[in-house]
Design an enzyme around this catalytic site. Structure first.
Site, PDB file in Angstrom:
ATOM      1  N   LYS A 144       6.675  36.178  20.176  1.00 59.35           N
ATOM      2  CA  LYS A 144       6.956  36.474  21.590  1.00 59.35           C
ATOM      3  C   LYS A 144       7.719  35.327  22.250  1.00 59.35           C
ATOM      4  O   LYS A 144       8.513  35.542  23.165  1.00 59.35           O
ATOM      5  CB  LYS A 144       5.645  36.740  22.347  1.00 59.35           C
TER       6      LYS A 144
ATOM      7  N   VAL B 127      -2.397  37.014  16.083  1.00 65.16           N
ATOM      8  CA  VAL B 127      -3.627  37.554  15.485  1.00 65.16           C
ATOM      9  C   VAL B 127      -3.726  37.389  13.967  1.00 65.16           C
ATOM     10  O   VAL B 127      -4.773  37.633  13.387  1.00 65.16           O
ATOM     11  CB  VAL B 127      -3.876  39.047  15.814  1.00 65.16           C
TER      12      VAL B 127
ATOM     13  N   TYR C 256       9.660  45.314  18.521  1.00 68.28           N
ATOM     14  CA  TYR C 256       8.507  44.432  18.769  1.00 68.28           C
ATOM     15  C   TYR C 256       7.641  44.272  17.517  1.00 68.28           C
ATOM     16  O   TYR C 256       7.284  43.161  17.123  1.00 68.28           O
ATOM     17  CB  TYR C 256       7.693  44.984  19.946  1.00 68.28           C
TER      18      TYR C 256
ATOM     19  N   TYR D 271      -3.707  33.598  25.502  1.00 66.17           N
ATOM     20  CA  TYR D 271      -4.276  34.779  26.182  1.00 66.17           C
ATOM     21  C   TYR D 271      -5.372  34.394  27.163  1.00 66.17           C
ATOM     22  O   TYR D 271      -5.237  33.424  27.883  1.00 66.17           O
ATOM     23  CB  TYR D 271      -4.799  35.801  25.154  1.00 66.17           C
TER      24      TYR D 271
ATOM     25  N   SER E 167       2.091  37.324  17.465  1.00 63.95           N
ATOM     26  CA  SER E 167       2.476  37.003  18.846  1.00 63.95           C
ATOM     27  C   SER E 167       3.259  35.695  18.998  1.00 63.95           C
ATOM     28  O   SER E 167       3.813  35.451  20.070  1.00 63.95           O
ATOM     29  CB  SER E 167       1.243  36.957  19.729  1.00 63.95           C
TER      30      SER E 167
HETATM   31  N1  LIG Z   1      -2.030  38.785  19.586  1.00 62.12           N
HETATM   32  C1  LIG Z   1      -1.155  39.184  18.703  1.00 62.12           C
HETATM   33  O1  LIG Z   1      -0.749  38.463  17.819  1.00 62.12           O
HETATM   34  C2  LIG Z   1      -0.769  40.620  18.843  1.00 62.12           C
HETATM   35  C3  LIG Z   1       0.403  41.020  17.975  1.00 62.12           C
HETATM   36  C4  LIG Z   1       0.228  42.370  17.364  1.00 62.12           C
HETATM   37  N2  LIG Z   1       1.397  42.696  16.605  1.00 62.12           N
HETATM   38  C5  LIG Z   1      -0.045  43.420  18.430  1.00 62.12           C
HETATM   39  O2  LIG Z   1       0.859  43.864  19.052  1.00 62.12           O
HETATM   40  O3  LIG Z   1      -1.141  43.823  18.674  1.00 62.12           O
END
Ligand SMILES: NC(=O)CC[C@H](N)C(=O)O
Length: 325
Positions: A75, A269, A199, A251, A72
């Protein structure tokens, strides 16, 4: 380097090493992400940090050189890239800037709030939308744009970890559900499978703490690259990205992180955290001129944030008085 500065630098690194060892054991309070099998295979006890100052001086400790996928953290980059290409108003017409207080992959708000505009680009719904907005007719073109953007700002050619990509691609039912919903409501700028490919590939770009610390530094300096003496990103876009990192980057733990650490940050994650300290007037702080910070600790908590990494950052923020508040 003068004697005093040298002693200060040695002390900083000594302290960092000591704190990394102190917080490493926190890993036992979480576990590696299991919904992406390739991430679950990481050694949960790893913990590393890299701090880069505007002079280019680096302070590192622990497992700072271990490669991991951005997840993430990417992003932030795709949001900035989309804003640079389309302009901020175009992007914000398609993705909002409100925190959710829900899990990063939650679906609930899309249907509860008509017309289903994703709440922010730091959660999956918003990030899939931003990825679909990247310029190009095919996933390949969109990714090439993103890679070129990444290289332009960091000087690094991005590498994709194919194993992690495939592992997630095969297990991405929830992201697929989000993308289908966004397609139905008209927020996706391309086909579902195409947006997912972009993505999930951007999430699989491999980095080390050094690379995310460098991006953090560019954000700390409002898009100015101090070593190239060049404005590589527009100030207004960077400021918007930092506001989103502060309010949504961790988050449903973003409020706690702002309260306990007080720095704009983005987690992933795989256990990465990209954060930064803006220049400030605290002459007693070692990072008065700002810095970028990259952390890696793959054992994550229920919100998807590195357990040891967050604890280490909390300690650093208190000891070095580096909060933005
Ligand atoms: N929180 C994350 O890092 C989520 C990224 C992961 N690739 C997902 O889409 O679930």
């Amino acid at each position: 380097m003068g004697g005093k500065a040298l002693i200060q630098q040695v002390l900083l690194v000594d302290e960092l090493e000591q704190w990394v060892e102190q917080y490493r054991s926190k890993a036992s309070e979480g576990k590696c992400a299991s919904y992406i099998p390739a991430l679950y295979r990481a050694d949960p006890n790893q913990l590393g940090i890299c701090i880069i100052e505007p002079t280019g001086k680096m302070h590192t400790a622990g497992d700072w050189e271990v490669p991991f996928t951005m997840q993430s953290i990417s992003k932030v980059i795709s949001f900035i890239a989309a804003c640079c290409y389309h302009g901020i108003p175009y992007v914000l017409d398609r993705v909002d800037v409100e925190p959710t207080g829900d899990a990063f992959n939650s679906i609930i708000r899309l249907e509860m709030h008509k017309p289903g505009k994703p709440f922010n680009p730091m959660i999956n719904a918003g990030a899939i939308t931003t990825s679909s907005l990247l310029p190009g007719q095919t996933p390949d073109h969109k990714l090439r744009y993103l890679y070129a953007f990444f290289s332009k700002i960091t000087g690094i050619t991005p590498m994709v970890n194919e194993e992690v990509f495939l592992s997630e691609w095969e297990n991405s039912h929830r992201n697929r559900a989000l993308a289908h919903y966004l397609k139905d409501t008209g927020y996706l700028a391309c086909e579902v499978e195409e947006a997912l490919e972009v993505y999930l590939t951007q999430c699989s770009i491999e980095v080390t703490t050094e690379q995310i610390a460098l991006i953090g530094l560019l954000l700390a300096l409002d898009g100015f690259h101090p070593l190239r003496n060049e404005q590589v990103l527009p100030k207004d876009v960077v400021r918007l990205a930092k506001a989103l990192m502060l309010t949504c980057g961790m988050y449903d733990a973003s409020g706690k992180f702002a309260a306990n650490v007080g720095l704009p940050a983005k987690s992933g994650v795989s256990g990465g955290i990209m954060t930064l300290v803006p220049a400030n007037r605290k002459t007693h702080s070692p990072f008065q001129y700002g810095c970028g910070i990259g952390i890696f600790g793959p054992s994550i908590d229920g919100c998807g944030n590195s357990v040891a990494g967050v604890s280490l950052l909390k300690h650093i923020a208190q000891e070095w008085d580096v909060t933005i508040f």
